[in-house]
Design a protein around this motif. Structure first.
Motif, short mmCIF file in Angstrom:
data_model
loop_
_atom_site.label_atom_id
_atom_site.label_comp_id
_atom_site.label_asym_id
_atom_site.label_seq_id
_atom_site.Cartn_x
_atom_site.Cartn_y
_atom_site.Cartn_z
N MET B 1 0.90 -1.00 0.11
CA MET B 1 -0.05 -0.01 -0.19
C MET B 1 0.69 1.36 -0.01
O MET B 1 1.76 1.49 0.93
N PRO B 2 0.83 2.03 -0.85
CA PRO B 2 1.64 3.59 -1.03
C PRO B 2 1.17 4.57 -0.18
O PRO B 2 1.42 5.54 -0.10
N SER B 3 -0.13 4.36 0.41
CA SER B 3 -0.67 5.20 1.08
C SER B 3 0.30 5.71 2.38
O SER B 3 0.70 4.98 2.99
N THR B 28 -7.80 2.54 -7.39
CA THR B 28 -7.37 2.19 -6.00
C THR B 28 -5.84 2.06 -6.53
O THR B 28 -5.39 1.98 -7.45
N PRO B 29 -4.92 2.15 -5.45
CA PRO B 29 -3.47 2.13 -5.64
C PRO B 29 -3.21 0.82 -6.33
O PRO B 29 -2.03 0.87 -6.97
N GLU B 30 -3.95 -0.15 -6.09
CA GLU B 30 -3.58 -1.37 -6.75
C GLU B 30 -3.97 -1.64 -8.08
O GLU B 30 -3.52 -2.59 -8.95
N GLY B 102 -11.62 -7.78 -3.49
CA GLY B 102 -11.53 -6.94 -2.38
C GLY B 102 -12.62 -6.97 -1.46
O GLY B 102 -13.78 -7.17 -1.94
N SER B 103 -12.06 -6.46 -0.14
CA SER B 103 -13.35 -6.20 0.93
C SER B 103 -13.80 -5.03 0.88
O SER B 103 -12.93 -3.98 0.69
#
Lengths: 221, 216
Positions: B1-3, B28-30, B102-103
């Motif tokens: 995660m780049p967050s 999303t970042p992914e 994803g969730s």
């Protein structure tokens, strides 16, 4: 009623779409817009010196502006579609018919650059298109807050049909529709209308039909 | 995660923008994801790419409890498993055909990306309701400076627009842009909500043109 038509033209599609929604039969005369450039031939220029399509003929009436064609079709069939119930509603409808010309110039211009390699400042056309989409999104947000699903009322009018095609085809000009949730729901509401027809790049809502069952019909004996 | 702020949950969309039987694209970042809600109301998040021909599943359609690709109709269940390949109606699709999922969590009218390894619940904003989502062509920091409000947690800003208290849920997007989910007071009148929506447009113009004047 005869429509000089090109299958990939969003402006021609406006007329085909409203005619389908209203149940008005059209005689279609295909124009070889690309690559033939038939709209620039003497025969077509004699009908419309501006060299644009669509052209709609009904008896001695000849129209060359798609907004006027929408008004004509709606006037023939149904006052509901005209969007003229009140003075304010009539004005808002006119506002969107004029706004649609900005969509044609911006999103439509970007589409011509990308699809038919027409000359133009693509970045400037896309920026103008995004500005128009943001305006449309803001207006649709307010309509949703008022409990109305369409541009001038809670029922569809010619304002929606005038704006729908170039917005739906914005990705053809490499302008994304991802950032506009209210536009997404409005496009869906138009596509859900009974009698809706497709054009290349704008498909119907498959989910409105039941899932096809293999072998249920049409199978050779 | 780049967050960078390690927010446990990322706001994805507003519930009202995703009625039953619809799908929407999410960055999303992914990578791009397709967020969809089944006819029965179940939310799911899938990678936005059909494994068959790479078409975006967010261009697809939701029929019943499945998401179908617009291209050849391959359909997927909420766990990402391929249910049906229309061109091969008698074939049971192998379990290996699936999309990554994803969730997500939904609370207070906001849909959040959850992390499987984190049991955090979405934050609660008593007295506020979602108004609208807007994309800004600038970063969260620029929006924060332009709004002149205060931070109320990772990616959460509090401020004033058109005289009303507002909360901005910020999600970083591609190329330095931001997605803002705007919350307005639950007791705001229709006119006040419209005024806040318009002030958000003004805030965006100011943020994107580098004007420092607050939009309030």
């Amino acid at each position: 009623m005869k429509l000089y038509d090109y299958i990939l033209s969003p402006s021609c599609y406006k007329v085909r779409l409203l005619a389908a929604l209203l149940g008005i039969p059209l005689e279609l005369r295909a124009v070889d817009f690309h690559p033939g450039g038939e709209h620039r031939t003497p025969a077509l220029l004699a009908l419309n010196p501006a060299g644009s399509i669509p052209i709609l003929e009904d008896d001695d009436l000849r129209l060359t502006e798609s907004a006027a064609m929408l008004v004509y079709l709606a006037s023939l069939k149904s006052s509901d579609w005209l969007g003229r119930d009140t003075a304010a509603e009539a004005a808002r409808t006119e506002q969107w018919l004029s706004f649609a010309q900005r969509l044609t110039a911006s999103l439509g211009g970007a589409r011509l650059c990308e699809m038919l390699l027409r000359p133009g400042d693509l970045a400037a056309l896309q920026a103008a298109g995004i500005a128009a989409l943001r305006e449309l999104e803001a207006a649709l947000v307010e309509q949703r807050l008022r409990g109305e699903r369409f541009l001038v009322a809670d029922r569809p009018t010619i304002a929606d049909i005038a704006c729908f095609p170039y917005v739906a085809l914005a990705p053809d000009g490499s302008v994304s529709l991802d950032p506009y949730p209210s536009i997404r729901l409005w496009l869906r509401a138009v596509r859900a209308l009974p009698g809706f027809i497709e054009m290349p790049g704008i498909h119907r809502l498959h989910e409105l039909k039941p899932e096809p069952v293999h072998g249920a019909e049409g199978e050779p004996a | 995660m780049p967050s960078t702020d390690a927010a446990p949950l990322t706001p994805l969309a507003l519930s009202e923008d995703l009625p039953p039987a619809t799908v929407m694209p999410i960055w999303t970042p992914e990578g791009p994801m397709a967020l969809w809600r089944s006819v029965g109301g179940t939310l799911s998040l899938a990678a936005d790419r059909c494994p068959h021909r790479g078409m975006r599943l967010s261009h697809g359609f939701v029929r019943g409890e499945a998401l179908s690709c617009i291209y050849h109709g391959w359909s997927y269940d909420q766990g990402g498993r391929c249910l049906r390949i229309p061109a091969h109606p008698d074939l049971e699709p192998p379990a290996s055909i699936r999309v990554a999922t994803g969730s997500v969590l939904e609370a207070g009218g906001v849909i959040w990306r959850a992390r499987a390894d984190d049991p955090s619940l979405p934050p609660d904003f008593p007295g506020f309701v979602p108004l609208r989502s807007l994309s800004f062509a600038v970063s969260r920091d620029v929006i924060s400076r332009t709004l002149g409000g205060e931070s109320a947690g990772p990616g959460i800003l509090k401020g004033t627009l058109a005289g009303s208290a507002v909360i901005l849920l910020c999600a970083e997007q591609a190329e330095g842009t931001s997605l803002i989910h705007l919350l307005a007071p639950a007791d705001a009148t229709l006119d006040q909500r419209i005024a806040v929506s318009r002030a958000a447009e003004t805030l965006r113009r100011a943020a994107e043109t580098g004007t420092t004047e607050a939009a309030a």
